[in-house]
Design a protein around this motif. Structure first.
Motif, PDB file in Angstrom:
ATOM      1  N   ASN A 246       2.299   2.136  -3.449  1.00  0.00           N
ATOM      2  CA  ASN A 246       1.317   2.860  -4.266  1.00  0.00           C
ATOM      3  C   ASN A 246       1.095   4.283  -3.758  1.00  0.00           C
ATOM      4  O   ASN A 246       0.876   5.197  -4.556  1.00  0.00           O
ATOM      5  CB  ASN A 246      -0.008   2.100  -4.281  1.00  0.00           C
ATOM      6  CG  ASN A 246       0.080   0.810  -5.070  1.00  0.00           C
ATOM      7  OD1 ASN A 246       0.904   0.680  -5.981  1.00  0.00           O
ATOM      8  ND2 ASN A 246      -0.738  -0.154  -4.721  1.00  0.00           N
ATOM      9  N   LEU A 247       1.143   4.468  -2.443  1.00  0.00           N
ATOM     10  CA  LEU A 247       0.970   5.824  -1.906  1.00  0.00           C
ATOM     11  C   LEU A 247       2.082   6.754  -2.381  1.00  0.00           C
ATOM     12  O   LEU A 247       1.825   7.886  -2.804  1.00  0.00           O
ATOM     13  CB  LEU A 247       0.939   5.775  -0.372  1.00  0.00           C
ATOM     14  CG  LEU A 247       0.876   7.134   0.338  1.00  0.00           C
ATOM     15  CD1 LEU A 247      -0.354   7.923  -0.070  1.00  0.00           C
ATOM     16  CD2 LEU A 247       0.911   6.942   1.862  1.00  0.00           C
TER      17      LEU A 247
ATOM     18  N   TYR B 239      -0.501   0.985 -15.181  1.00  0.00           N
ATOM     19  CA  TYR B 239      -0.968   0.653 -13.830  1.00  0.00           C
ATOM     20  C   TYR B 239      -0.821  -0.829 -13.517  1.00  0.00           C
ATOM     21  O   TYR B 239      -0.732  -1.675 -14.417  1.00  0.00           O
ATOM     22  CB  TYR B 239      -2.435   1.079 -13.657  1.00  0.00           C
ATOM     23  CG  TYR B 239      -2.549   2.540 -13.273  1.00  0.00           C
ATOM     24  CD1 TYR B 239      -2.707   2.927 -11.954  1.00  0.00           C
ATOM     25  CD2 TYR B 239      -2.446   3.540 -14.246  1.00  0.00           C
ATOM     26  CE1 TYR B 239      -2.771   4.266 -11.599  1.00  0.00           C
ATOM     27  CE2 TYR B 239      -2.515   4.879 -13.906  1.00  0.00           C
ATOM     28  CZ  TYR B 239      -2.682   5.236 -12.574  1.00  0.00           C
ATOM     29  OH  TYR B 239      -2.730   6.553 -12.225  1.00  0.00           O
TER      30      TYR B 239
ATOM     31  N   LEU C 296      -5.840  -2.606  -4.915  1.00  0.00           N
ATOM     32  CA  LEU C 296      -4.686  -1.793  -4.544  1.00  0.00           C
ATOM     33  C   LEU C 296      -4.197  -1.097  -5.808  1.00  0.00           C
ATOM     34  O   LEU C 296      -3.455  -1.666  -6.592  1.00  0.00           O
ATOM     35  CB  LEU C 296      -3.590  -2.664  -3.931  1.00  0.00           C
ATOM     36  CG  LEU C 296      -4.011  -3.513  -2.725  1.00  0.00           C
ATOM     37  CD1 LEU C 296      -2.870  -4.385  -2.248  1.00  0.00           C
ATOM     38  CD2 LEU C 296      -4.514  -2.633  -1.599  1.00  0.00           C
ATOM     39  N   ARG C 297      -4.606   0.146  -6.001  1.00  0.00           N
ATOM     40  CA  ARG C 297      -4.379   0.837  -7.274  1.00  0.00           C
ATOM     41  C   ARG C 297      -3.143   1.728  -7.216  1.00  0.00           C
ATOM     42  O   ARG C 297      -2.977   2.530  -6.293  1.00  0.00           O
ATOM     43  CB  ARG C 297      -5.585   1.701  -7.634  1.00  0.00           C
ATOM     44  CG  ARG C 297      -5.431   2.543  -8.893  1.00  0.00           C
ATOM     45  CD  ARG C 297      -6.674   3.350  -9.159  1.00  0.00           C
ATOM     46  NE  ARG C 297      -6.486   4.313 -10.231  1.00  0.00           N
ATOM     47  CZ  ARG C 297      -6.009   5.552 -10.041  1.00  0.00           C
ATOM     48  NH1 ARG C 297      -5.685   5.951  -8.825  1.00  0.00           N
ATOM     49  NH2 ARG C 297      -5.872   6.377 -11.069  1.00  0.00           N
ATOM     50  N   GLY C 298      -2.282   1.589  -8.223  1.00  0.00           N
ATOM     51  CA  GLY C 298      -1.112   2.445  -8.355  1.00  0.00           C
ATOM     52  C   GLY C 298      -0.331   2.088  -9.591  1.00  0.00           C
ATOM     53  O   GLY C 298      -0.528   1.015 -10.177  1.00  0.00           O
TER      54      GLY C 298
ATOM     55  N   THR D  77       0.824  -1.204   0.000  1.00  0.00           N
ATOM     56  CA  THR D  77       0.000   0.000   0.000  1.00  0.00           C
ATOM     57  C   THR D  77       0.865   1.264   0.000  1.00  0.00           C
ATOM     58  O   THR D  77       0.505   2.265  -0.619  1.00  0.00           O
ATOM     59  CB  THR D  77      -0.924   0.018   1.220  1.00  0.00           C
ATOM     60  OG1 THR D  77      -0.145  -0.188   2.397  1.00  0.00           O
ATOM     61  CG2 THR D  77      -1.978  -1.073   1.125  1.00  0.00           C
ATOM     62  N   THR D  78       2.019   1.209   0.678  1.00  0.00           N
ATOM     63  CA  THR D  78       2.886   2.389   0.729  1.00  0.00           C
ATOM     64  C   THR D  78       3.611   2.607  -0.592  1.00  0.00           C
ATOM     65  O   THR D  78       3.872   3.753  -0.976  1.00  0.00           O
ATOM     66  CB  THR D  78       3.887   2.256   1.889  1.00  0.00           C
ATOM     67  OG1 THR D  78       3.184   1.869   3.074  1.00  0.00           O
ATOM     68  CG2 THR D  78       4.583   3.575   2.140  1.00  0.00           C
TER      69      THR D  78
ATOM     70  N   SER E 108      -4.336   4.456  -1.854  1.00  0.00           N
ATOM     71  CA  SER E 108      -3.910   3.199  -2.473  1.00  0.00           C
ATOM     72  C   SER E 108      -5.017   2.152  -2.495  1.00  0.00           C
ATOM     73  O   SER E 108      -5.163   1.417  -3.465  1.00  0.00           O
ATOM     74  CB  SER E 108      -2.718   2.621  -1.693  1.00  0.00           C
ATOM     75  OG  SER E 108      -1.663   3.535  -1.633  1.00  0.00           O
TER      76      SER E 108
ATOM     77  N   ASN F 237       1.639   7.096  -6.340  1.00  0.00           N
ATOM     78  CA  ASN F 237       0.497   7.975  -6.628  1.00  0.00           C
ATOM     79  C   ASN F 237       0.785   9.408  -6.192  1.00  0.00           C
ATOM     80  O   ASN F 237       0.361  10.376  -6.832  1.00  0.00           O
ATOM     81  CB  ASN F 237      -0.754   7.469  -5.895  1.00  0.00           C
ATOM     82  CG  ASN F 237      -1.329   6.191  -6.493  1.00  0.00           C
ATOM     83  OD1 ASN F 237      -1.151   5.926  -7.675  1.00  0.00           O
ATOM     84  ND2 ASN F 237      -2.017   5.413  -5.681  1.00  0.00           N
TER      85      ASN F 237
END
Length: 409
Positions: A250-251, A387, A393-395, A247-248, A289, A254
């Motif tokens: 992607n954070l 992507y 979990l998008r990024g 998640t990080t 994310s 993004n």
């Protein structure tokens, strides 16, 4: 063949770069029932209410039989292991989470994350130093991925030389989230087995020679709730490893993408020391994310927003849509780090509020600030970037960035 539903359009890879207009359509009806019987919730108030509703379960055992067989990958993955604490309900959830939190944060380790700051600064400094011999990089491969991996593996006590092995295991697990096929299922099962075997051997080593890391605490500290043992230990470790970095990644990716699209915010990040805190908070809301929580179930019929969510049916909470809900958040489609009272759903809410939120915030603040200060004239090579496959979990999977030079730290 029937037309895809709005939610199916959202999960379609072709809409991964810009799902926001579809989310706006989705919010025209706060609670949708899909043809397969699942309920999709898209508005801020309703998502927030359900995250705090004790009639909402995270335990897949509460699904009706016709849905249990089709439950998402994380419900079935590692079927020889018990569910991790995010897939359980109270009181078991509360016990497992207290044991895990005892090694991570308040009240027993209140300074664990703060003490990591110098180490994290050193790691991200070294990674950005490594960009100095060229004028283009892949921000994901070169910074956004290795930085959180180093942080979570260091926190858990994984030897640095083993870090590269995790991408081989975590990739198939994450890429299969929110979709399924026999091939993906096999890849995911293999990855879980290999990761579980590695963590078993590492836990044995920590029992014999404990250090000041979380895994050593898990296997040696007898708190009031006891230790994490057996399957509970490995389920928790796998959860923390995956959730603690994916998640990080992607954070940060993004976030950098958003900053390059908003040069006025990038300029302020270079000169205003406290700007990173509220800027990251707005990034979490604006380009978070985790786009939806696909694994919730009703344990009773629930009346909400004019719809009855039926007991035993799957529920999908679309966090990213709730974070752009203009009925609750003024000008929600505007990236505005100065927005007051920035309340968002990026880390969920209620009893399952993200365990690692303090670490994710700190990592994003450190990485994005150093990138802003050190990359001279940064610019996107491709917009939108490619992507990742997962709709959950998008990024970006890659984020090519050009720059003129890398300034000293």
């Amino acid at each position: 063949m029937s037309e895809p539903s709005l939610f199916q359009e959202i999960t379609d890879f072709g809409n991964r770069a810009n799902p926001w207009p579809l989310y706006e359509k989705l919010r025209s009806q706060p609670v949708w029932q899909e043809a397969d019987g699942s309920f999709v919730v898209s508005t801020f108030r309703e998502i927030y209410a359900l995250l705090h509703d004790p009639r909402i379960s995270s335990d897949p055992a509460n699904l009706l039989p016709e849905y249990a067989d089709k439950a998402g990958p994380l419900a079935q993955a590692g079927s020889n292991l018990p569910p991790s604490f995010i897939r359980t309900d109270p009181p078991r959830h509360d016990t497992l989470r207290r044991i895990a939190m005892r090694q991570f944060g308040p009240p027993h380790r209140p300074d664990r994350i703060d003490k990591l700051t110098p180490l994290l600064e050193d790691v991200v400094t070294r990674l950005i130093d490594g960009l100095a011999d060229r004028q283009q990089c892949d921000l994901v491969d070169d910074v956004a991925y290795p930085f959180p991996v180093a942080a979570i593996t260091g926190l858990l006590g994984v030897p640095p030389e083993d870090e590269p092995r995790f991408s081989q295991w975590v990739g198939p697990i994450v890429d299969s989230t929110g979709k399924d096929s026999p091939e993906l299922t096999q890849q995911r099962t293999d990855a879980f087995q290999q990761l579980g075997m590695y963590m078993f051997q590492l836990a044995q080593s920590k029992r014999a020679n404990p250090g000041d890391d979380m895994l050593s605490g898990f296997v040696t500290d007898d708190g009031p709730d006891g230790r994490l043992e057996g399957g509970d230990l490995f389920s928790a470790l796998i959860l923390l490893l995956i959730a603690g970095h994916e998640t990080t990644v992607n954070l940060i990716a993004n976030g950098w993408l958003t900053l390059l699209r908003h040069p006025e915010a990038l300029a302020r990040l270079r000169t205003e020391p406290d700007y990173a805190i509220r800027m990251v908070e707005e990034l979490l809301r604006y380009e978070g994310s985790v786009h939806f929580l696909p694994n919730r179930t009703a344990v009773a019929d629930i009346e909400i927003a004019g719809t009855t969510i039926r007991k035993g049916h799957p529920i999908v909470l679309v966090l990213a849509s709730g974070n752009r809900d203009t009925d609750c958040i003024p000008h929600a489609d505007r990236f505005d780090p100065d927005r007051p009272d920035n309340v968002h759903l990026a880390f969920g809410n209620g009893i399952h509020y993200c365990f690692g939120a303090p670490l994710a915030r700190l990592e994003a603040q450190l990485a994005l600030t150093q990138l802003a200060k050190r990359l001279q004239n940064p610019r996107l090579v491709a917009d939108p970037p490619p992507y990742r496959p997962s709709p959950v979990l998008r990024g970006p999977i890659h984020l090519p960035v050009a720059y003129d030079a890398v300034l000293p730290a």
